[in-house]
Design a protein around this motif. Structure first.
Motif, short mmCIF file in Angstrom:
data_model
loop_
_atom_site.label_atom_id
_atom_site.label_comp_id
_atom_site.label_asym_id
_atom_site.label_seq_id
_atom_site.Cartn_x
_atom_site.Cartn_y
_atom_site.Cartn_z
N ARG A 238 0.65 -1.19 -0.10
CA ARG A 238 -0.01 -0.07 -0.05
C ARG A 238 0.82 1.29 0.03
O ARG A 238 0.56 2.07 0.62
CB ARG A 238 -0.99 0.18 1.20
CG ARG A 238 -1.72 -1.20 1.15
CD ARG A 238 -2.88 -1.06 2.14
NE ARG A 238 -2.52 -1.04 3.35
CZ ARG A 238 -2.19 -1.77 4.42
NH1 ARG A 238 -2.19 -2.99 4.09
NH2 ARG A 238 -1.80 -1.51 5.56
N HIS A 239 1.79 1.22 -1.01
CA HIS A 239 2.65 2.54 -1.17
C HIS A 239 2.72 2.85 -2.50
O HIS A 239 2.47 2.18 -3.35
CB HIS A 239 4.00 2.22 -0.72
CG HIS A 239 4.30 1.56 0.69
ND1 HIS A 239 3.40 2.24 1.88
CD2 HIS A 239 4.99 0.59 1.41
CE1 HIS A 239 3.76 1.60 2.99
NE2 HIS A 239 4.86 0.70 2.52
N ALA A 240 3.06 4.25 -2.80
CA ALA A 240 3.51 4.65 -3.86
C ALA A 240 4.96 4.50 -4.32
O ALA A 240 5.72 4.74 -3.64
CB ALA A 240 3.08 5.99 -4.13
N LEU A 241 5.28 3.77 -5.35
CA LEU A 241 6.59 3.18 -5.53
C LEU A 241 7.23 3.87 -6.62
O LEU A 241 6.85 3.66 -7.66
CB LEU A 241 6.56 1.51 -5.76
CG LEU A 241 8.16 0.80 -5.44
CD1 LEU A 241 8.73 1.06 -4.11
CD2 LEU A 241 7.68 -0.70 -5.73
N VAL B 154 21.83 2.53 8.98
CA VAL B 154 20.87 2.01 8.15
C VAL B 154 19.47 2.51 8.63
O VAL B 154 19.52 2.57 9.74
CB VAL B 154 20.98 0.38 8.45
CG1 VAL B 154 20.94 -0.11 9.66
CG2 VAL B 154 19.97 -0.36 7.41
N PHE B 155 18.66 2.57 7.70
CA PHE B 155 17.39 3.23 8.09
C PHE B 155 16.57 1.78 8.20
O PHE B 155 16.08 0.96 7.25
CB PHE B 155 16.75 3.69 6.77
CG PHE B 155 15.61 4.85 7.47
CD1 PHE B 155 15.29 5.31 8.54
CD2 PHE B 155 14.94 5.63 6.29
CE1 PHE B 155 14.63 6.14 8.89
CE2 PHE B 155 14.13 6.84 6.47
CZ PHE B 155 13.72 6.95 8.04
N HIS B 156 15.98 1.55 9.51
CA HIS B 156 15.41 0.33 9.86
C HIS B 156 13.80 0.51 9.44
O HIS B 156 13.44 1.39 9.34
CB HIS B 156 15.57 0.00 11.07
CG HIS B 156 16.70 -0.66 11.79
ND1 HIS B 156 16.95 -1.95 11.66
CD2 HIS B 156 17.97 -0.01 12.16
CE1 HIS B 156 18.16 -2.25 12.02
NE2 HIS B 156 18.81 -0.99 12.37
N THR B 157 13.44 -0.67 9.05
CA THR B 157 11.82 -0.74 8.76
C THR B 157 11.04 -1.88 9.28
O THR B 157 11.62 -2.58 9.83
CB THR B 157 11.77 -1.05 6.94
OG1 THR B 157 12.47 -2.05 6.75
CG2 THR B 157 12.54 0.04 6.33
N THR B 158 9.83 -1.78 9.17
CA THR B 158 8.93 -3.01 9.62
C THR B 158 9.06 -4.13 8.71
O THR B 158 9.25 -3.81 7.32
CB THR B 158 7.60 -2.41 9.80
OG1 THR B 158 7.13 -2.08 8.48
CG2 THR B 158 7.25 -1.22 10.75
N ARG C 16 5.66 -4.00 5.79
CA ARG C 16 5.17 -3.00 5.02
C ARG C 16 6.52 -2.10 4.46
O ARG C 16 6.51 -1.27 3.83
CB ARG C 16 3.91 -2.10 5.35
CG ARG C 16 2.64 -2.85 5.67
CD ARG C 16 1.58 -1.80 5.90
NE ARG C 16 1.48 -0.84 4.80
CZ ARG C 16 1.22 0.36 5.01
NH1 ARG C 16 0.80 0.36 6.27
NH2 ARG C 16 1.11 1.29 3.96
N LEU C 17 7.47 -2.63 5.31
CA LEU C 17 8.76 -1.58 4.89
C LEU C 17 8.85 -0.35 5.16
O LEU C 17 9.35 0.53 4.73
CB LEU C 17 9.49 -1.98 3.37
CG LEU C 17 9.79 -3.46 3.10
CD1 LEU C 17 10.23 -3.27 1.52
CD2 LEU C 17 10.70 -4.08 4.08
N ILE D 45 18.53 -8.18 2.52
CA ILE D 45 18.40 -6.89 2.76
C ILE D 45 17.63 -6.24 1.71
O ILE D 45 17.57 -6.45 0.65
CB ILE D 45 19.98 -6.40 2.47
CG1 ILE D 45 20.92 -7.01 3.27
CG2 ILE D 45 20.03 -4.80 2.94
CD1 ILE D 45 22.35 -6.72 2.98
N ASP D 46 16.75 -5.27 2.30
CA ASP D 46 15.89 -4.30 1.31
C ASP D 46 15.96 -2.92 2.19
O ASP D 46 14.95 -2.87 2.67
CB ASP D 46 14.75 -4.97 1.22
CG ASP D 46 14.06 -4.16 0.30
OD1 ASP D 46 14.60 -3.19 -0.23
OD2 ASP D 46 12.79 -4.58 -0.47
N HIS D 47 16.96 -2.40 2.56
CA HIS D 47 17.11 -1.24 3.42
C HIS D 47 17.92 -0.25 2.59
O HIS D 47 18.79 -0.26 1.73
CB HIS D 47 18.05 -1.44 4.49
CG HIS D 47 16.95 -2.63 5.43
ND1 HIS D 47 16.89 -3.88 5.14
CD2 HIS D 47 16.46 -2.51 6.44
CE1 HIS D 47 16.32 -4.73 6.00
NE2 HIS D 47 15.91 -3.60 6.97
#
Length: 307
Positions: free
Chosen positions: A84-87, A178-182, A185-186, A215-217
């Motif tokens: 649910r993001h604009a990518l 590094v910018f951590h994410t959930t 939903r990242l 990794i996806d950060h």
């Protein structure tokens, strides 16, 4: 009739050869002495995801596609429906027109028209050129509107170090934070030192094998604007960029359930801004959002080279 990925622009210089597809100003293939430096795709193929695309007027995600700018609320189409993001911006499916062409270079142009969710008109020019040092791309954007516009850009190549599996490649990523994410939903949560939480996953300041790390950060605090991956056989590839990009997204190309294309390359995406930079006011750190004033032009550049 053109191929599904648009008009093809073949560039050659020395041992390098590149193919640029006009849809999304996409790097479709790049080889050195016949060796792939990026994961390619076929000319008459709908580009898989965002492979090689030029990301404008934002890279990465706008959370929920919603942001406030200039005192107005805006809602973008949700192009990453699963999260649910604009990518990755609005330019990825535009057909860029060639405005200049040579044997080793091409300049492409498109206009991002004012639209629902992004009510500004931008002119975008991107030049690809091959030389002895590799393939350089420059993106230049001009605000053609009467009001300031939020902006970000970056590329989306999937680097290929060599014939061995990605897990065996040695990665050098000179980033301190590094910018951590959930996980689901990242959603960006907090910026932390790469050696503070799970350094085996995030700390590649000293070159070492990627291993099983997923990794996806986004990373920042760069001591050098460069990422290098090397194959055990001795081949490799590097991407370096200018100071316009203080952030870089790194993604090990993990696909749900595995399957074809899983961990086929390492996405390395230099970015002028962090994920969700359009929502800068939500965060207690500088996300690097670029604001282009009417008639103003901004530029960023990067280079991919064999090692």
């Amino acid at each position: 009739m053109s191929a599904l990925s648009g008009t093809q622009h073949l560039l050659r210089a020395g041992d390098y050869e590149a193919s640029i597809a006009s849809v999304g100003a996409s790097l479709r293939s790049l080889t050195h002495a016949g060796r792939d430096l990026v994961v390619p795709f076929a000319a008459d193929q709908v580009r898989p995801a965002y492979r090689g695309a030029t990301l404008v007027p934002w890279p990465n995600r706008v959370v929920d596609g919603r942001y406030c700018f200039g005192g107005a609320e805006h809602q973008l189409a949700l192009t990453e429906p699963s999260r649910r993001h604009a990518l990755h911006g609005l330019g990825v499916w535009l057909d860029f027109e060639a405005v200049d062409k040579g044997a080793d270079n091409v300049e492409l142009h498109a206009v991002i028209e004012a639209q629902s969710g992004y009510p500004w008109r931008l002119g975008v020019w991107t030049r690809f050129w091959l030389g002895p040092e590799g393939l350089r791309q420059t993106v230049r954007a001009e605000n053609l509107s009467a009001e300031p516009a939020p902006f970000g850009t970056g590329p989306h190549p999937y680097l290929v170090a060599g014939p061995s599996p990605l897990d065996d490649w040695t990665l050098e990523l000179p980033a301190a934070s590094v910018f951590h994410t959930t996980e689901d939903r990242l959603l960006p949560t907090r910026l932390a030192p790469v050696d503070a939480d799970d350094p085996a996953r995030f700390d590649f300041r000293m070159p070492r094998p990627i291993g099983a790390a997923e990794i996806d950060h986004a990373f920042t605090g760069l001591s050098a604007h460069r990422v290098t991956v090397l194959d055990p056989t001795g081949t490799g590839v590097a991407i370096e960029w200018d100071a316009a990009c203080p952030w870089v997204q790194v993604h090990t190309a993990d696909l749900p359930g595995g399957g074809a294309g899983n961990r086929a390359g390492l996405a390395v995406e230099p970015m002028t801004c962090a994920p969700d930079a359009f929502n800068q006011a939500r965060y207690d750190l500088d996300l690097g959002l670029v604001v282009i004033h009417p008639g103003e032009t901004v530029e960023a550049s990067w280079l991919i080279a064999a090692r």
